[in-house]
Design an enzyme around this catalytic site. Structure first.
Site, PDB file in Angstrom:
ATOM      1  N   GLU A  81      36.440 -23.997 -37.764  1.00  0.00           N
ATOM      2  CA  GLU A  81      35.508 -23.854 -36.645  1.00  0.00           C
ATOM      3  C   GLU A  81      34.352 -22.936 -36.991  1.00  0.00           C
ATOM      4  O   GLU A  81      33.190 -23.268 -36.770  1.00  0.00           O
ATOM      5  CB  GLU A  81      36.223 -23.316 -35.405  1.00  0.00           C
ATOM      6  N   ASP A 101      41.380 -23.985 -36.617  1.00  0.00           N
ATOM      7  CA  ASP A 101      40.751 -23.117 -35.618  1.00  0.00           C
ATOM      8  C   ASP A 101      41.427 -21.753 -35.747  1.00  0.00           C
ATOM      9  O   ASP A 101      42.613 -21.615 -35.431  1.00  0.00           O
ATOM     10  CB  ASP A 101      40.930 -23.685 -34.213  1.00  0.00           C
ATOM     11  N   ILE A 103      41.107 -18.892 -34.108  1.00  0.00           N
ATOM     12  CA  ILE A 103      41.615 -18.438 -32.800  1.00  0.00           C
ATOM     13  C   ILE A 103      41.229 -19.507 -31.780  1.00  0.00           C
ATOM     14  O   ILE A 103      40.053 -19.633 -31.413  1.00  0.00           O
ATOM     15  CB  ILE A 103      41.040 -17.066 -32.381  1.00  0.00           C
ATOM     16  N   ASP A 104      42.189 -20.291 -31.364  1.00  0.00           N
ATOM     17  CA  ASP A 104      41.919 -21.274 -30.317  1.00  0.00           C
ATOM     18  C   ASP A 104      42.291 -20.617 -28.988  1.00  0.00           C
ATOM     19  O   ASP A 104      43.433 -20.176 -28.808  1.00  0.00           O
ATOM     20  CB  ASP A 104      42.734 -22.556 -30.542  1.00  0.00           C
ATOM     21  N   THR A 106      39.591 -18.449 -27.613  1.00  0.00           N
ATOM     22  CA  THR A 106      38.897 -17.171 -27.860  1.00  0.00           C
ATOM     23  C   THR A 106      38.625 -16.432 -26.550  1.00  0.00           C
ATOM     24  O   THR A 106      38.732 -15.204 -26.487  1.00  0.00           O
ATOM     25  CB  THR A 106      37.579 -17.418 -28.627  1.00  0.00           C
ATOM     26  N   ASP A 248      40.362 -28.068 -32.863  1.00  0.00           N
ATOM     27  CA  ASP A 248      41.132 -27.696 -31.672  1.00  0.00           C
ATOM     28  C   ASP A 248      42.376 -28.578 -31.529  1.00  0.00           C
ATOM     29  O   ASP A 248      43.368 -28.157 -30.922  1.00  0.00           O
ATOM     30  CB  ASP A 248      40.292 -27.874 -30.387  1.00  0.00           C
TER      31      ASP A 248
HETATM   32  C1  LIP Z   1      38.333 -23.852 -26.900  1.00  0.00           C
HETATM   33  C2  LIP Z   1      39.371 -24.897 -26.511  1.00  0.00           C
HETATM   34  C3  LIP Z   1      39.389 -25.020 -25.018  1.00  0.00           C
HETATM   35  C4  LIP Z   1      38.103 -25.651 -24.640  1.00  0.00           C
HETATM   36  C5  LIP Z   1      36.922 -24.844 -25.119  1.00  0.00           C
HETATM   37  C6  LIP Z   1      37.015 -24.469 -26.564  1.00  0.00           C
HETATM   38  P1  LIP Z   1      37.957 -22.043 -28.882  1.00  0.00           P
HETATM   39  O1  LIP Z   1      38.387 -23.515 -28.268  1.00  0.00           O
HETATM   40  O2  LIP Z   1      40.584 -24.785 -27.006  1.00  0.00           O
HETATM   41  O3  LIP Z   1      40.430 -25.829 -24.557  1.00  0.00           O
HETATM   42  O4  LIP Z   1      38.030 -25.879 -23.272  1.00  0.00           O
HETATM   43  O5  LIP Z   1      35.757 -25.582 -24.909  1.00  0.00           O
HETATM   44  O6  LIP Z   1      36.760 -25.530 -27.429  1.00  0.00           O
HETATM   45  O7  LIP Z   1      36.466 -22.016 -28.766  1.00  0.00           O
HETATM   46  O8  LIP Z   1      38.594 -21.009 -28.039  1.00  0.00           O
HETATM   47  O9  LIP Z   1      38.395 -22.075 -30.260  1.00  0.00           O
END
Ligand code: LIP
Length: 330
Positions: A81, A101, A103-104, A106, A248
């Protein structure tokens, strides 16, 4: 395993899994440290807008993971990412490619809401074949390998096969617990379309909401990877999102599929696969589905005398896409 392997066999994937789990746990420690530190600073940067967040920890975790992968598997490609955001755009090829990713979730990480994870997927011959998702806040580790099942390990306990319990039939959306996300595109077109969809999913058709399905309820965990893992484990019936990215969902796709879940792309992908005479497999995650930024994941449903589990998943998918609107992500 040889780092220059041209073909990845199931036994090789097991060794990649061992490596990836170790890496996820090391990254998890860094994520926890970061979470402590970030609560006492305001050191959060913005990407495309003020709700698309990135911290120094997203970048540091990605750097760590990228360099460990490069040491262990120098011939593997890498899509991450934060590398993507800073301009490195690796094409999808047939080569083994980690899709990460760091940290998914964030936003959850920044706020101390304990649903954030690292998501490490491996793509091979353009399809996701291995996934590791680790939430260090809850010490929940989800793993999956194509053809070898998916599992949840909580703390030091034995891995539990997914789904955690025998799946129940799913008669309709009305009986479902759904996950959706607002996402980071807060422009008028996207948000009105999404909220109209959410209204119909939740709304009472007998009390003014035309087309309302009045689902049991709607959740947002704030992490695509954790939404998908929770569908795989059987805690959610379905998750839908438009706008997230391959990193993601890549790891989660394997974990969900191995738990008997259905991973379906856009409205158009479902329509093409289910039109009369179509030879497209609606359950196959093609590169177009993987990169298409529109994902619908439905939990395992058992066969009944009247319909197979696969038919039931398609019935739910069709009804879902009749209820919600398609919209183009930014
Ligand atoms: C997030 C996703 C979340 C989505 C956000 C974003 P990040 O990833 O997991 O479900 O709604 O748009 O993509 O930015 O925290 O890695």
């Amino acid at each position: 395993m040889s780092a220059d392997l041209q073909t990845l066999k199931p036994v090789d994937l097991r060794s990649v899994l061992t490596f990836t789990v170790k890496l996820a746990r090391i990254a998890g420690t860094l994520i926890l440290e970061g979470s402590q530190a970030i609560q006492s600073t305001s050191d959060v940067n913005e990407k495309k807008n003020s709700v698309d967040l990135v911290t120094e920890y997203d970048v540091a975790v990605e750097e760590l993971v990228k360099s460990e992968i490069a040491k262990a598997y120098p011939s593997f490609k890498f899509i991450g990412e934060e590398s993507y955001s800073s301009g490195t755009r690796n094409e999808l090829t047939d080569d083994p490619t980690f899709c990460v990713d760091p940290i998914d979730g964030t936003t959850n990480f920044v706020h101390g809401f304990p649903f954030a994870c690292i998501s490490l997927g491996l793509i091979y011959q353009k399809r996701p074949v291995l996934g590791v998702i680790y939430n260090p806040f809850l010490d929940h580790l989800y793993t999956g390998i194509e053809g070898q099942g998916s599992f949840l390990t909580r703390g030091n306990n034995q891995p539990l096969k997914l789904p955690l319990t025998n799946p129940k039939p799913l008669p309709s959306l009305q009986k479902a617990l759904l996950a959706i996300e607002w996402g980071s595109d807060r422009g008028e077109k996207n948000l009105i379309s999404k909220s109209d969809s959410f209204l119909r999913l939740a709304g009472d058709p007998a009390d003014g909401i035309a087309g309302g399905r009045m689902a049991h309820s709607i959740r947002s965990l704030g992490s695509a990877a954790l939404n998908i893992s929770t569908v795989a484990q059987g805690g959610l019936d379905l998750y839908w999102e438009i706008g997230c990215w391959p990193w993601d969902v890549c790891a989660g796709i394997v974990i969900a599929q191995e738990a008997g879940g259905a991973v379906i792309g856009s409205h158009a992908a479902l329509a093409a696969a289910t039109s009369a005479g179509s030879s497209i497999d609606p359950f196959k995650v093609t590169p177009d589905v993987l990169t298409g930024r529109k994902y619908l994941i439905i939990r395992a449903i058992p066969d009944t005398p009247n319909e197979t589990g696969r038919e039931a998943q398609l019935r739910i998918a069709r009804d879902f896409y009749q209820t919600v609107e398609d919209v183009e992500p930014k």
